[in-house]
Design an enzyme around this catalytic site. Structure first.
Site, PDB file in Angstrom:
ATOM      1  N   VAL A  13      80.794  57.974 -17.809  1.00 55.77           N
ATOM      2  CA  VAL A  13      81.277  59.083 -16.974  1.00 55.77           C
ATOM      3  C   VAL A  13      81.059  60.429 -17.670  1.00 55.77           C
ATOM      4  CG1 VAL A  13      83.251  60.016 -15.708  1.00 55.77           C
ATOM      5  CG2 VAL A  13      82.950  57.543 -15.883  1.00 55.77           C
ATOM      6  N   ILE A 133      85.482  58.757  -4.407  1.00 57.90           N
ATOM      7  CA  ILE A 133      86.119  58.972  -3.094  1.00 57.90           C
ATOM      8  C   ILE A 133      87.184  60.058  -3.229  1.00 57.90           C
ATOM      9  CG2 ILE A 133      87.481  57.914  -1.251  1.00 57.90           C
ATOM     10  CD1 ILE A 133      86.481  55.181  -2.246  1.00 57.90           C
ATOM     11  N   GLY A 184      76.919  42.883 -15.204  1.00 55.53           N
ATOM     12  CA  GLY A 184      77.568  44.108 -15.681  1.00 55.53           C
ATOM     13  C   GLY A 184      78.578  44.678 -14.696  1.00 55.53           C
ATOM     14  N   GLU A 187      83.849  43.271 -16.636  1.00 54.70           N
ATOM     15  CA  GLU A 187      83.951  43.413 -18.095  1.00 54.70           C
ATOM     16  C   GLU A 187      83.959  42.034 -18.746  1.00 54.70           C
ATOM     17  OE1 GLU A 187      84.396  46.400 -19.617  1.00 54.70           O
ATOM     18  OE2 GLU A 187      84.658  47.611 -17.815  1.00 54.70           O
ATOM     19  N   ASP A 198      94.467  47.108 -13.083  1.00 54.34           N
ATOM     20  CA  ASP A 198      93.748  48.342 -12.735  1.00 54.34           C
ATOM     21  C   ASP A 198      94.193  48.854 -11.358  1.00 54.34           C
ATOM     22  OD1 ASP A 198      91.164  50.119 -13.129  1.00 54.34           O
ATOM     23  OD2 ASP A 198      90.943  49.216 -11.158  1.00 54.34           O
ATOM     24  N   LYS A 202      96.316  52.353 -10.258  1.00 53.93           N
ATOM     25  CA  LYS A 202      95.821  53.277  -9.238  1.00 53.93           C
ATOM     26  C   LYS A 202      96.840  53.450  -8.105  1.00 53.93           C
ATOM     27  CE  LYS A 202      90.988  52.297 -10.340  1.00 53.93           C
ATOM     28  NZ  LYS A 202      89.878  51.354 -10.098  1.00 53.93           N
TER      29      LYS A 202
HETATM   30  N1  HSE Z   1      87.129  48.564 -13.180  1.00 56.17           N
HETATM   31  C1  HSE Z   1      87.280  49.374 -12.026  1.00 56.17           C
HETATM   32  C2  HSE Z   1      86.854  48.590 -10.806  1.00 56.17           C
HETATM   33  C3  HSE Z   1      86.464  50.635 -12.037  1.00 56.17           C
HETATM   34  O1  HSE Z   1      86.369  47.475 -10.893  1.00 56.17           O
HETATM   35  O2  HSE Z   1      87.016  49.114  -9.710  1.00 56.17           O
HETATM   36  C4  HSE Z   1      87.087  51.729 -12.797  1.00 56.17           C
HETATM   37  O3  HSE Z   1      88.290  52.143 -12.217  1.00 56.17           O
END
Ligand code: HSE
Length: 430
Positions: A13, A133, A184, A187, A198, A202
């Site tokens: 990024v 987005i 890829g 992870e 994650d 969010k």
């Molecule tokens: N690892 C996150 C995803 C992307 O798979 O959406 C980064 O926020």
């Protein structure tokens, strides 16, 4: 005025962000007010794909966070502890923050935003949720006249890719995960994604913006997708559903309280979120009086996430510039020229044409020749049926310039031997 940026992190990024800032033509003129002053990296020797002055690079990130020359810190190192400490250090030194780091905001947001409020600096975070987005800015600005009822997101691309593949290929979770890791998309340690951490980070951020209160990360019910089997996907399909990892923040009216959860959920195939597939993200906001509005797009990736980071930087510049007598550069109209318009003959698109013609030898050959002579390549040409004694021929072109296409129609019309060919409908094809 020029604002000096301290960029912390030059990974995917960070590199995308630098690439945008170093390539201003065609973007907002405010980009000229941003200068990448110093860049914090792990290794000075790594080859870089962006043309940054090597003298800007340092491994001393703390020195950047406290450098008096720097106005804005862009934190792109990820993780929680070091990012938290660098952000707090920079805020204490009076710097504004732009970050893509959802984990640090979801887990240490209270401390970070309290410090920022005290220091009178901004913390901008568009890139932290949904990659490219726009969702943070709409929740902060465009939707503020609404009472938000629910936010439902597919906000983890890795799990959405896995579930989509399981659905499409009829494959098992473990096989798809291994394939996603090889490509890829996932992870090596997939825990943050597949166990829902994650997405929980969010939704914590989205909930606090949508419902105007801080959210404790531990209050989010969280379940990942490891237990979903092929059988579940198949039964769900037979019942008219697809399985998605949804992150939901919902205001429960009778209790006047918030419910937050992340978990695999059956979604009717007619629901707008059901068609969000692969690594794409989408966030559906239900609000009063707006109703439903959905934000959809690439939820991760270099260009997408950097687009959000740079948007935050430009919004910050606009805010800082509007202090004093100047009107806000993004909110007032500052154009004094007319945009150049492409002549219609030069516009490229695909076309659908339905012809009515006599049903006799040579008609389709003639149509093909006229299109070919005008440089119009055809995707398909079919004789479909009859309409009041005339044959119906439908042509779909490839992307062609409108001028060439119109020239072909004129040639078809002008050719006297086939004057029984008529154009019934012309439509553009997206
Ligand atoms: N690892 C996150 C995803 C992307 O798979 O959406 C980064 O926020």
């Amino acid at each position: 005025m020029v604002y000096n940026i301290g960029l912390l992190g030059l990974g995917t990024v960070g590199t995308g962000t630098a690439a945008i800032l170093l390539d201003p033509p065609g973007r907002s003129p405010l980009i000229a007010a941003l200068n990448i002053c110093r860049v914090g990296v792990k290794s000075l020797d790594k080859p870089r794909s962006v043309a940054l002055d090597p003298a800007c690079l340092t491994t001393d990130l703390e020195a950047i966070a406290t450098d008096p020359e720097i106005d804005i810190i862009v934190e792109l190192i990820g993780g929680t502890e070091r990012a938290r400490s660098l952000i707090l250090m920079a805020i204490a030194a009076g710097k504004h923050i732009v970050t893509a780091n959802k984990a640090v905001l979801a887990r240490h947001g209270d401390e970070i935003f309290t410090a920022a409020q005290k220091a009178g600096v901004y913390v901008f975070l568009e890139a932290a949720v949904g990659g490219g987005i726009p969702i943070i800015q709409p929740l902060k600005q465009s939707l503020v006249s609404n009472r938000i009822q629910r936010v439902t997101g597919i906000i983890n691309g890795t799990t959405n890719y896995i579930l989509t593949q399981m659905q499409e290929a009829g494959a098992d979770f473990a096989d798809v995960l291994a394939e996603a890791q090889a490509l890829g998309y996932a992870e090596a340690d997939p825990t943050a994604d597949v166990d829902g951490f994650d997405a929980a980070d969010k939704i914590a951020i989205l909930a606090s913006l949508a419902f105007g209160g801080r959210v404790r990360y531990e209050d989010i019910e969280r379940e990942g997708i490891r237990t979903i089997g092929k059988a579940d996907i198949n039964y769900a399909r037979q019942l008219g559903f697809t399985i998605k990892l949804l992150a939901i923040a919902q205001w429960d009216q009778p209790q006047n309280s918030l419910h937050l959860r992340v978990g695999p959920t059956l979604v009717s195939k007619h629901h707008p979120l059901a068609s969000v597939n692969g690594v794409f993200n989408a966030i559906l906001v239900e609000a009063d009086p707006l109703g439903q509005v959905m934000f959809y797009g690439p939820g991760a990736g270099q260009g997408a996430t950097a687009s959000a980071v740079v948007a935050d930087l430009l919004n910050l510049v606009a805010l800082l510039e509007s202090k004093g007598e100047q009107p806000h550069p993004m909110l007032h109209c500052h154009h004094d020229h007319y945009a150049p318009i492409t002549p219609i003959e030069a516009v490229e698109s695909r076309f659908y044409v339905r012809f009515l013609c006599g049903d006799r030898p040579g008609v389709i050959g003639h149509l093909g020749t006229c299109f070919g002579d005008a440089g119009v390549s055809l995707e398909s040409i079919v004789q479909i049926g009859y309409q009041q004694g005339e044959a119906e021929v439908v042509v779909v072109t490839h992307d062609v310039q409108e001028g060439h296409f119109r020239a072909a129609l004129t040639a078809i019309h002008d050719f006297e031997a086939v004057d029984d060919i008529r154009v019934a409908t012309v439509l553009r094809v997206l």
